[in-house]
Design a protein around this motif. Structure first.
Motif, PDB file in Angstrom:
ATOM      1  N   PHE A   1      -4.865  -1.852   7.847  1.00  0.00           N
ATOM      2  CA  PHE A   1      -5.865  -2.357   6.909  1.00  0.00           C
ATOM      3  C   PHE A   1      -5.280  -3.595   6.248  1.00  0.00           C
ATOM      4  N   VAL A   2      -6.025  -4.695   6.281  1.00  0.00           N
ATOM      5  CA  VAL A   2      -5.529  -5.932   5.688  1.00  0.00           C
ATOM      6  C   VAL A   2      -6.232  -6.176   4.361  1.00  0.00           C
TER       7      VAL A   2
ATOM      8  N   TRP B   1     -10.431   1.694  -3.750  1.00  0.00           N
ATOM      9  CA  TRP B   1      -9.291   2.580  -3.464  1.00  0.00           C
ATOM     10  C   TRP B   1      -9.030   3.512  -4.645  1.00  0.00           C
ATOM     11  N   ALA B   2      -9.197   2.970  -5.853  1.00  0.00           N
ATOM     12  CA  ALA B   2      -8.906   3.755  -7.056  1.00  0.00           C
ATOM     13  C   ALA B   2      -9.802   4.987  -7.121  1.00  0.00           C
ATOM     14  N   ALA B   3     -10.989   4.883  -6.532  1.00  0.00           N
ATOM     15  CA  ALA B   3     -11.912   6.016  -6.541  1.00  0.00           C
ATOM     16  C   ALA B   3     -11.538   7.057  -5.483  1.00  0.00           C
ATOM     17  N   THR B   4     -10.574   6.742  -4.613  1.00  0.00           N
ATOM     18  CA  THR B   4     -10.132   7.709  -3.607  1.00  0.00           C
ATOM     19  C   THR B   4      -8.848   8.380  -4.100  1.00  0.00           C
ATOM     20  N   ASP B   5      -8.292   9.264  -3.303  1.00  0.00           N
ATOM     21  CA  ASP B   5      -7.027   9.878  -3.714  1.00  0.00           C
ATOM     22  C   ASP B   5      -5.829   9.200  -3.031  1.00  0.00           C
ATOM     23  N   VAL B   6      -6.044   7.983  -2.547  1.00  0.00           N
ATOM     24  CA  VAL B   6      -4.956   7.258  -1.876  1.00  0.00           C
ATOM     25  C   VAL B   6      -4.538   6.067  -2.735  1.00  0.00           C
ATOM     26  N   ASP B   7      -3.238   5.871  -2.873  1.00  0.00           N
ATOM     27  CA  ASP B   7      -2.751   4.630  -3.493  1.00  0.00           C
ATOM     28  C   ASP B   7      -2.166   3.759  -2.392  1.00  0.00           C
ATOM     29  N   PRO B   8      -2.967   2.836  -1.860  1.00  0.00           N
ATOM     30  CA  PRO B   8      -2.527   2.109  -0.663  1.00  0.00           C
ATOM     31  C   PRO B   8      -1.301   1.240  -0.919  1.00  0.00           C
ATOM     32  N   VAL B   9      -1.129   0.768  -2.173  1.00  0.00           N
ATOM     33  CA  VAL B   9      -0.021  -0.139  -2.448  1.00  0.00           C
ATOM     34  C   VAL B   9       1.311   0.538  -2.139  1.00  0.00           C
ATOM     35  N   GLY B  10       1.338   1.868  -2.240  1.00  0.00           N
ATOM     36  CA  GLY B  10       2.541   2.606  -1.880  1.00  0.00           C
ATOM     37  C   GLY B  10       2.874   2.479  -0.405  1.00  0.00           C
ATOM     38  N   TYR B  11       1.872   2.116   0.398  1.00  0.00           N
ATOM     39  CA  TYR B  11       2.092   1.971   1.844  1.00  0.00           C
ATOM     40  C   TYR B  11       2.187   0.497   2.256  1.00  0.00           C
ATOM     41  N   SER B  12       2.270  -0.383   1.244  1.00  0.00           N
ATOM     42  CA  SER B  12       2.281  -1.806   1.548  1.00  0.00           C
ATOM     43  C   SER B  12       3.418  -2.146   2.497  1.00  0.00           C
ATOM     44  N   GLY B  13       3.084  -2.861   3.537  1.00  0.00           N
ATOM     45  CA  GLY B  13       4.096  -3.229   4.523  1.00  0.00           C
ATOM     46  C   GLY B  13       4.071  -2.305   5.722  1.00  0.00           C
ATOM     47  N   THR B  14       3.436  -1.118   5.583  1.00  0.00           N
ATOM     48  CA  THR B  14       3.282  -0.262   6.767  1.00  0.00           C
ATOM     49  C   THR B  14       1.880  -0.476   7.326  1.00  0.00           C
ATOM     50  N   TRP B  15       0.988   0.479   7.159  1.00  0.00           N
ATOM     51  CA  TRP B  15      -0.367   0.242   7.684  1.00  0.00           C
ATOM     52  C   TRP B  15      -1.204  -0.611   6.740  1.00  0.00           C
ATOM     53  N   TYR B  16      -0.814  -0.671   5.467  1.00  0.00           N
ATOM     54  CA  TYR B  16      -1.544  -1.470   4.483  1.00  0.00           C
ATOM     55  C   TYR B  16      -0.846  -2.819   4.334  1.00  0.00           C
TER      56      TYR B  16
ATOM     57  N   GLU C   1      -0.792  -6.675   2.784  1.00  0.00           N
ATOM     58  CA  GLU C   1      -1.345  -7.604   1.792  1.00  0.00           C
ATOM     59  C   GLU C   1      -1.028  -9.035   2.220  1.00  0.00           C
ATOM     60  N   THR C   2      -2.049  -9.829   2.495  1.00  0.00           N
ATOM     61  CA  THR C   2      -1.790 -11.190   2.962  1.00  0.00           C
ATOM     62  C   THR C   2      -1.513 -12.148   1.813  1.00  0.00           C
ATOM     63  N   GLY C   3      -2.038 -11.841   0.637  1.00  0.00           N
ATOM     64  CA  GLY C   3      -1.887 -12.782  -0.470  1.00  0.00           C
ATOM     65  C   GLY C   3      -2.602 -14.091  -0.212  1.00  0.00           C
ATOM     66  N   SER C   4      -3.627 -14.062   0.620  1.00  0.00           N
ATOM     67  CA  SER C   4      -4.315 -15.296   1.024  1.00  0.00           C
ATOM     68  C   SER C   4      -5.812 -15.180   0.783  1.00  0.00           C
ATOM     69  N   GLY C   5      -6.502 -16.259   1.114  1.00  0.00           N
ATOM     70  CA  GLY C   5      -7.951 -16.302   0.947  1.00  0.00           C
ATOM     71  C   GLY C   5      -8.646 -15.372   1.926  1.00  0.00           C
ATOM     72  N   MET C   6      -9.982 -15.285   1.740  1.00  0.00           N
ATOM     73  CA  MET C   6     -10.771 -14.396   2.591  1.00  0.00           C
ATOM     74  C   MET C   6     -10.657 -14.784   4.060  1.00  0.00           C
ATOM     75  N   GLY C   7     -10.766 -16.101   4.315  1.00  0.00           N
ATOM     76  CA  GLY C   7     -10.736 -16.554   5.704  1.00  0.00           C
ATOM     77  C   GLY C   7      -9.408 -16.238   6.366  1.00  0.00           C
ATOM     78  N   ALA C   8      -8.328 -16.555   5.673  1.00  0.00           N
ATOM     79  CA  ALA C   8      -7.001 -16.290   6.239  1.00  0.00           C
ATOM     80  C   ALA C   8      -6.825 -14.797   6.473  1.00  0.00           C
ATOM     81  N   THR C   9      -7.347 -14.000   5.552  1.00  0.00           N
ATOM     82  CA  THR C   9      -7.214 -12.549   5.679  1.00  0.00           C
ATOM     83  C   THR C   9      -8.006 -12.037   6.888  1.00  0.00           C
ATOM     84  N   LEU C  10      -9.204 -12.587   7.080  1.00  0.00           N
ATOM     85  CA  LEU C  10      -9.999 -12.172   8.244  1.00  0.00           C
ATOM     86  C   LEU C  10      -9.327 -12.626   9.544  1.00  0.00           C
ATOM     87  N   ASN C  11      -8.741 -13.824   9.527  1.00  0.00           N
ATOM     88  CA  ASN C  11      -7.993 -14.271  10.712  1.00  0.00           C
ATOM     89  C   ASN C  11      -6.877 -13.278  11.026  1.00  0.00           C
ATOM     90  N   THR C  12      -6.193 -12.817   9.968  1.00  0.00           N
ATOM     91  CA  THR C  12      -5.114 -11.853  10.159  1.00  0.00           C
ATOM     92  C   THR C  12      -5.663 -10.538  10.715  1.00  0.00           C
TER      93      THR C  12
END
Lengths: 235, 275, 248
Positions: free
Chosen positions: B142-143, B159-174, B176-187
């Motif tokens: 998930f990007v 995400w906050a409404a779910t029982d998952v804290d994705p930031v804890g998985y940052s760098g694995t399946w989650y 974070e591009t830190g970029s704009g929408m377009g760059a993120t979609l390209n990724t």
């Protein structure tokens, strides 16, 4: 990858179609980057020349600093210029943010160290050869420097071209201080960034090819200029 | 002497060029719009702004950045009007005195896009929260924008409404591009990953590869755009009259109608709901 | 003609001393250059000939010693009538004519005057046909003639030449020597480092023999060859190589 073939096609269509929008963007790119290089040369060449011929305590530190600043990250420069020119910044009253002038300022800051550092090396080498002869002419240090600059003009032209290359290819600084505003501050590199963000990769690459062709043309012109000058006996 | 004269002339030319280039900003007949990227990338402004400019003679210059950046820039008084999509942040912006009044302008919705192969098997699910949980359980890529933009804020809230804290998985399946929408979609395209995007950006996005919309229509995916005039009391330099004129036009039947009429590839991207 | 030039002569130096890395390079008690005529400086390699001329002309500052040009401290900006043709003259990246113009401008002529005089200077040096040629692609002989012409253009009272004819062909050597003799006849004071004694005899009135940084002899030309005053000079005339002491 089919993107490469498509982008060459896009580039051809862009150029052949003589799109007036493209022309505007190319023109602004050239205007901003060339102005930045001229201003940077006015600032950087004297700095380089001074560092080349003078000896004073701390000179080594200054040379290392200037040389290291060739690697200034454009985004950082853009951010600093943004903070200065912002209405919340000290230079806010000048109302320069999101104008081509802001882009020129940012690019000038990026190019000055390149010109100063490369000119310093060129002129220092040249000075070893010329020092005694120029002293014998009985010139003051200012006139000697002027002669050195003129004698090194071909090497220095390459220095200016290096600065221009940095300026025209840079996106991080101009997109922050220029804002990539259509018809106002949109240049080649920010357009490429925009089209990439829209997912129009072929168009982005096509624009990249146009940029490379422009850079090539300018360097070729400089090369021919030098060749012509050499032919007319001014080696 | 000739060379010296040439130098002086050259220098004057540079200075005058710089001044003319800069001088454009001093003109009174334009305003600066700090905007989110989706409205620009979708081509809405190219449809909308000429209509307003023709009628009012006021040029609207758009600086399109993430919502978070746009709000920061406006807070620095570097813009006359703010047009973004993060209601809570917009209200805070008004609350702190940076903006005057916030108006609803238009809406569309967010969609969850992902590879057609749908490795987590979420296609057809009605609730975004359940779909996100399923992606997390499947450890499917998930990007995330990760840039404090409007879309990122929305994604964080979902995400906050779910029982998952994705930031804890940052760098694995989650990721974070830190970029704009377009760059993120390209990724996302390149990594066969899921991503949350606004529908306007998605429709206008040119590098979809084999990605498709998998989740849509959940009321939680509602995407409201708002428009705010920057507060002249805090920012004396802003052009409040021209800015207000632009906002009034956007909210008028004319402006709202123009928003509703905009189509890209035959699809309506924005639904006016100005007040 | 030039308001900012002053006569250089007499040039007087006392107690010149230069040491580098523990080695004495120059140790000259006194030397005075005045009047007219040509002094030839000879001696083995490393004797300090070039260094002496550079110190006297203000290009190098000695560790110790005083130099005065007509009673005042050396200052090239005020004394323009002091020419020096370096061993490897540096030509500016422009035409032969422009190089002469530059030298004329440097000694204070205005542009039109420099433009008027430069072709005359070239003609006197027999270089008219090369006026528009690039100065940096001339042959060794042409370049040396141009360097000499450029130095003469300033109308110096005193002219130093550091081995002006080394590695030149015989015709170029003769051309340079003729220019030097002409200048000397016109009253210019000349000090020339010669790399061979035959040349010293052809152009010199007086000779200075240097050895290990010192002036070993300073005598009229005839006397030097007839009755050399030191064993080193005798050996030098006989063509024996003089090796610095510490290397023996």
């Amino acid at each position: 990858m089919q993107d490469f073939a498509a982008s060459f096609l896009e580039a051809f269509q862009l150029v052949l179609g003589f799109n007036s929008g493209l022309l505007e963007i190319v023109w602004l790119s050239l205007k901003v980057s060339m102005t930045a290089v001229v201003v940077a040369a006015i600032i950087g060449l004297p700095i380089g020349a001074f560092l080349a011929v003078s000896r004073f305590p701390g000179r080594g530190i200054i040379i290392v600093t200037v040389t290291a600043m060739m690697g200034l990250p454009p985004v950082v420069v853009g951010l600093v210029v943004y903070l200065l020119l912002s209405n919340a910044g000290v230079l806010g009253p000048l109302q320069l943010l999101y104008t081509p002038t802001a882009m020129i300022i940012a690019q000038t800051i990026l190019v000055v160290p390149i010109i100063a550092a490369l000119a310093r090396q060129t002129l220092e080498d040249l000075n070893v050869e010329y020092r005694d002869q120029l002293k014998l002419f009985g010139l003051g240090s200012f006139a000697r420097l002027r002669t050195l600059l003129w004698e090194g003009r071909y090497s220095l032209m390459t220095t200016l071209l290096a600065g221009f290359g940095r300026a025209v290819a840079e996106v991080g600084a101009v997109i922050i201080v220029g804002g990539n505003i259509n018809h106002v501050t949109r240049v080649m590199t920010t357009t490429i960034a925009l089209e990439t963000s829209k997912g129009n990769l072929a168009l982005a690459l096509g624009l990249g090819i146009v940029l490379v062709v422009i850079a090539f043309t300018i360097n070729a012109l400089a090369f021919l200029l030098r060749a012509a000058a050499e032919r007319s006996a001014y080696v | 002497m000739n060379r010296k004269a040439g130098l002086i002339v050259g220098f004057c030319m540079v200075v005058s060029t710089a001044l003319t280039l800069g001088g454009q900003s001093a003109a009174q007949d334009h305003i600066l719009l700090q905007s989110t990227t989706s409205t620009q990338n979708s081509g809405l402004y190219e449809h909308l702004l000429p209509l307003f400019e023709k009628q009012s003679g006021i040029q609207v210059r758009v600086v399109a950045v993430g919502t978070g950046q746009a709000i920061k820039n406006a807070r620095n008084c570097d813009g006359d009007v703010l047009l973004v999509h993060a209601k809570a942040a917009e209200l805070a912006f008004v609350e702190e005195g940076s903006g005057t009044v916030r108006h609803d302008l238009m809406y569309n919705d967010f969609v969850l896009v992902g590879p057609a192969t749908d490795p987590a098997g979420i296609k057809g699910m009605m609730k975004i929260g359940a779909a996100l949980e399923k992606i997390a359980r499947a450890r499917a890529a998930f990007v995330s924008r990760g840039d404090n933009s409007g879309t990122h804020k929305k994604e964080t809230a979902l995400w906050a409404a779910t029982d998952v804290d994705p930031v804890g998985y940052s760098g694995t399946w989650y990721r974070e591009t830190g970029s704009g929408m377009g760059a993120t979609l390209n990724t996302a395209s390149a990594m066969d990953a899921y991503a949350l995007t606004d529908r306007a950006t998605w429709i206008s996005f040119g590098n979809k590869a084999d990605h498709i919309v998998l989740i849509e229509g959940d009321p939680d995916l509602f995407n409201q755009y708002g428009v705010i005039l920057v507060n002249k009391e805090r920012c004396p330099n802003i052009k409040d009259r021209a800015g207000q004129q632009f906002i009034d036009w956007l909210l008028s039947p004319q402006g709202q109608g123009a928003i509703g009429r905009y189509r890209l590839n035959g699809e309506q991207l924005f639904y006016p709901n100005g007040s | 003609m030039q308001s900012n030039t002053r006569p250089v002569l007499p040039l007087i130096a006392k107690g010149l001393f230069v040491r580098r890395k523990g080695r004495v390079l120059l140790d000259v008690d006194s030397i005075a250059i005045d009047g007219s005529g040509t002094t030839v400086l000879v001696g083995p390699n490393g004797a300090g000939k070039s260094l002496l001329l550079k110190v006297l002309s203000g290009l190098r500052v000695p560790d110790k010693g005083q130099i005065s040009w007509n009673g005042l401290a050396p200052d090239r900006q005020r004394y323009c009538r002091f020419g020096f043709v370096l061993q490897n003259p540096v030509m500016l990246r422009r035409s032969a004519l422009s190089n002469v113009e530059y030298a004329l401008r440097a000694v204070g002529h205005d542009k039109s005057e420099a433009k008027r005089r430069a072709p005359i200077v070239l003609e006197e040096a027999g270089l008219t046909s090369l006026a528009s040629a690039s100065a940096r692609v001339l042959s060794g002989g042409e370049m040396q003639r141009l360097a000499l012409a450029r130095a003469l253009a300033a109308g110096p009272d005193l002219l130093f030449l550091d081995e002006p004819t080394s590695s030149l062909d015989p015709a170029s050597v003769l051309a340079i020597e003729a220019m030097v003799k002409n200048a000397s006849r016109d009253g210019m004071r000349i000090v020339l480092i010669a790399h061979d004694l035959a040349q010293a005899k052809r152009v010199g009135d007086e000779i200075i023999f240097m050895h290990r940084g010192k002036i070993a002899e300073n005598v009229p030309m005839e006397q030097f060859f007839k009755q050399p005053g030191t064993p080193e000079a005798e050996a030098f005339i006989a063509g024996k190589i003089l090796v610095p002491k510490e290397q023996q």
